[in-house]
Design a protein around this motif. Structure first.
Motif, mmCIF file in Angstrom:
data_model
loop_
_atom_site.group_PDB
_atom_site.id
_atom_site.type_symbol
_atom_site.label_atom_id
_atom_site.label_comp_id
_atom_site.label_asym_id
_atom_site.label_seq_id
_atom_site.Cartn_x
_atom_site.Cartn_y
_atom_site.Cartn_z
ATOM 1 N N SER A 268 1.228 -0.896 -0.039
ATOM 2 C CA SER A 268 -0.066 0.065 -0.347
ATOM 3 C C SER A 268 0.971 0.945 -0.232
ATOM 4 O O SER A 268 1.984 1.521 0.290
ATOM 5 N N GLU A 269 0.987 1.705 -0.638
ATOM 6 C CA GLU A 269 1.016 3.608 -0.606
ATOM 7 C C GLU A 269 1.557 4.759 -0.073
ATOM 8 O O GLU A 269 2.408 5.217 0.251
ATOM 9 N N ARG A 270 0.309 4.081 1.367
ATOM 10 C CA ARG A 270 -0.843 5.110 2.044
ATOM 11 C C ARG A 270 -0.020 4.089 3.494
ATOM 12 O O ARG A 270 -0.969 3.415 3.596
ATOM 13 N N GLY A 271 -0.025 5.159 4.831
ATOM 14 C CA GLY A 271 -0.626 4.233 6.443
ATOM 15 C C GLY A 271 -1.903 4.789 6.909
ATOM 16 O O GLY A 271 -2.369 5.082 5.665
ATOM 17 N N SER A 272 -2.096 3.416 7.622
ATOM 18 C CA SER A 272 -3.256 3.486 7.345
ATOM 19 C C SER A 272 -3.966 5.292 8.380
ATOM 20 O O SER A 272 -2.795 5.160 9.601
ATOM 21 N N ARG A 273 -5.202 4.657 8.644
ATOM 22 C CA ARG A 273 -5.589 5.978 9.860
ATOM 23 C C ARG A 273 -5.269 5.107 10.672
ATOM 24 O O ARG A 273 -5.779 6.027 11.498
ATOM 25 N N ILE A 274 -5.758 3.715 11.015
ATOM 26 C CA ILE A 274 -6.432 3.376 11.976
ATOM 27 C C ILE A 274 -5.332 2.644 12.577
ATOM 28 O O ILE A 274 -4.919 1.256 11.916
ATOM 29 N N GLU A 275 -4.437 3.489 13.709
ATOM 30 C CA GLU A 275 -3.297 2.942 14.331
ATOM 31 C C GLU A 275 -3.199 1.630 14.758
ATOM 32 O O GLU A 275 -4.248 0.960 15.522
ATOM 33 N N GLY A 276 -1.627 1.250 14.369
ATOM 34 C CA GLY A 276 -2.008 -0.193 15.436
ATOM 35 C C GLY A 276 -3.220 -1.690 13.959
ATOM 36 O O GLY A 276 -2.373 -2.222 15.157
ATOM 37 N N ILE A 277 -3.053 -1.087 13.378
ATOM 38 C CA ILE A 277 -3.878 -2.199 12.597
ATOM 39 C C ILE A 277 -3.089 -1.339 11.438
ATOM 40 O O ILE A 277 -3.309 -0.643 10.867
ATOM 41 N N GLY A 278 -3.824 -2.171 10.030
ATOM 42 C CA GLY A 278 -3.248 -2.208 8.682
ATOM 43 C C GLY A 278 -1.413 -2.117 8.937
ATOM 44 O O GLY A 278 -1.101 -1.417 8.628
#
Length: 390
Positions: A268-278
């Motif tokens: 994925s090119e972007r980091g997850s906005r849901i901290e701790g997962i993804g």
């Protein structure tokens, strides 16, 4: 919270090689592991970590209120009651025992971890418990409260602007400092004893034994390292339970695509906005073959679900809890629609007070362009009617 680049440690890190950046200077010190002072320190460190498990390994299993006539019960395993306030307390304990018994965690040598926050909070706690320095390498967007907790437990925060760079920066920092890179994303699935020993799956099944549906039809987890879903899935197969495991994945994470397409190179090119997962890459601890089902959950749905959780049981929880709860509610709806009785379990991963400036902030939602209204309405209609909106 100042960015930290070095520590004064001089002991050599001698964990698994091959993950350090090319050309990194690794201090070398000949460590005699038969040395009596070292073995005495090791015995005491392991005792302290095991004593923590003896005091706090089990957590409550809460019921989410649903009408009895639906025939489906929904439970939340409340991992926020651990001493460091999250599901990651179990992981950090296992990683420290693994590192200690492998001879990787040693006196004075810092432990370094790549983390989005909660694992680092828990590892800082265990590092302080056994008396070694700790440095967390984290995205600069990590919540302020998590950073405060890391420092409260004696750890240091080292920030990177690109969340995809935390792995190589953590490895390089461990090499420069002579420390050990804990590497939760590689070792999470192997550090925990998935066959039992009061792991989270065994605890869930034990706590359900007197309920009307003692063997859960589904356990819903979320994935950061993938260690929790691997532990649960392996345990239910080992114990020959009929329980199925679903992993809910947020936006800006590659896990769903990697699992669906059987692609270990998914990213994925972007980091997850849901901290701790993804995660932006398929992590070594994410065991795709053990998972029965995955759901992709919009971030706005995750936020709507944690707010619905607060309305239902009076508890604030982090965004990852909302991701899992959204998927669990959809599974409950499917079971009720098909006339199938049973129980569904998901997790409260960490408390919501770490995210008051994010998932509970309307200003943050507006800044992120997230509209939770349609998802909140969908949950409300489902809880009122027992049917999931089309």
């Amino acid at each position: 919270m100042n960015s930290t680049a070095n520590t004064g440690a001089t002991n050599a890190g001698d964990g698994p090689k091959g993950r350090m950046p090319a050309g990194a200077a690794v201090p070398t010190v000949d460590v005699d592991r038969s040395d009596p002072p070292y073995r005495a320190w090791l015995k005491e460190a392991v005792r302290k970590v095991q004593a923590d498990a003896n005091r706090s390994a089990d957590t409550h299993l809460l019921r989410f209120p649903l009408p009895d006539e639906w025939g489906v019960d929904l439970y939340l395993k409340d991992e926020s009651t651990h001493p460091t306030g999250s599901l990651k307390h179990r992981l950090a304990r296992s990683l420290f025992l693994y590192g200690l018994c492998n001879g990787w965690v040693r006196p004075e040598a810092p432990v370094v971890e790549a983390s989005s926050g909660s694992t680092a909070v828990s590892e800082a706690y265990f590092a302080k418990l056994v008396g070694v320095p700790f440095i967390a390498v984290m995205p600069r967007t990590t919540s302020r409260e998590k950073c405060r907790l890391i420092e409260f437990h004696g750890g240091q925060c080292h920030f990177v602007d690109d969340s995809r760079k935390i792995y190589e920066e953590a490895a390089a920092l461990a090499a420069r400092s002579g420390g050990h890179y804990m590497d939760q994303f590689t070792y999470a699935e192997r550090a925990t004893d998935w066959r039992g020993n009061n792991n989270i799956a065994e605890s869930i099944h034990h706590q359900l034994r007197l309920e009307r549906h003692p063997e859960p039809a589904w356990i819903v987890a979320t994935a950061g390292t993938g260690g929790t879903s691997a532990t649960i899935a392996r345990y239910v197969r080992y114990m020959q339970h009929d329980t199925r495991v679903c992993v809910a994945d947020p936006e800006n994470s590659c896990f769903f695509d990697g699992w669906k397409d059987r692609d270990p190179a998914a990213s994925s090119e972007r980091g997850s906005r849901i901290e701790g997962i993804g995660r932006p890459r398929m992590e070594p601890s994410f065991v795709t073959g053990a998972i029965d089902r995955m759901m992709k959950v919009p971030d706005a749905a995750s936020v709507a679900a944690v707010r619905a959780l607060e309305a239902a049981i009076g508890r604030k929880a982090g965004g990852s809890t909302g991701t899992g709860l959204w998927a669990a509610l959809k599974i409950v709806a499917e079971m009720a629609d098909q006339g199938r009785a049973g129980s569904v379990v998901t997790l409260i991963c960490d408390p919501g007070d770490r995210y008051l400036d994010k998932y509970y902030s309307d200003a943050w939602l507006a800044e992120q362009g997230l509209d939770i209204t349609p998802y909140a309405m969908a949950i409300s209609r489902f809880l009122a009617t027992g049917r999931w909106p089309d």
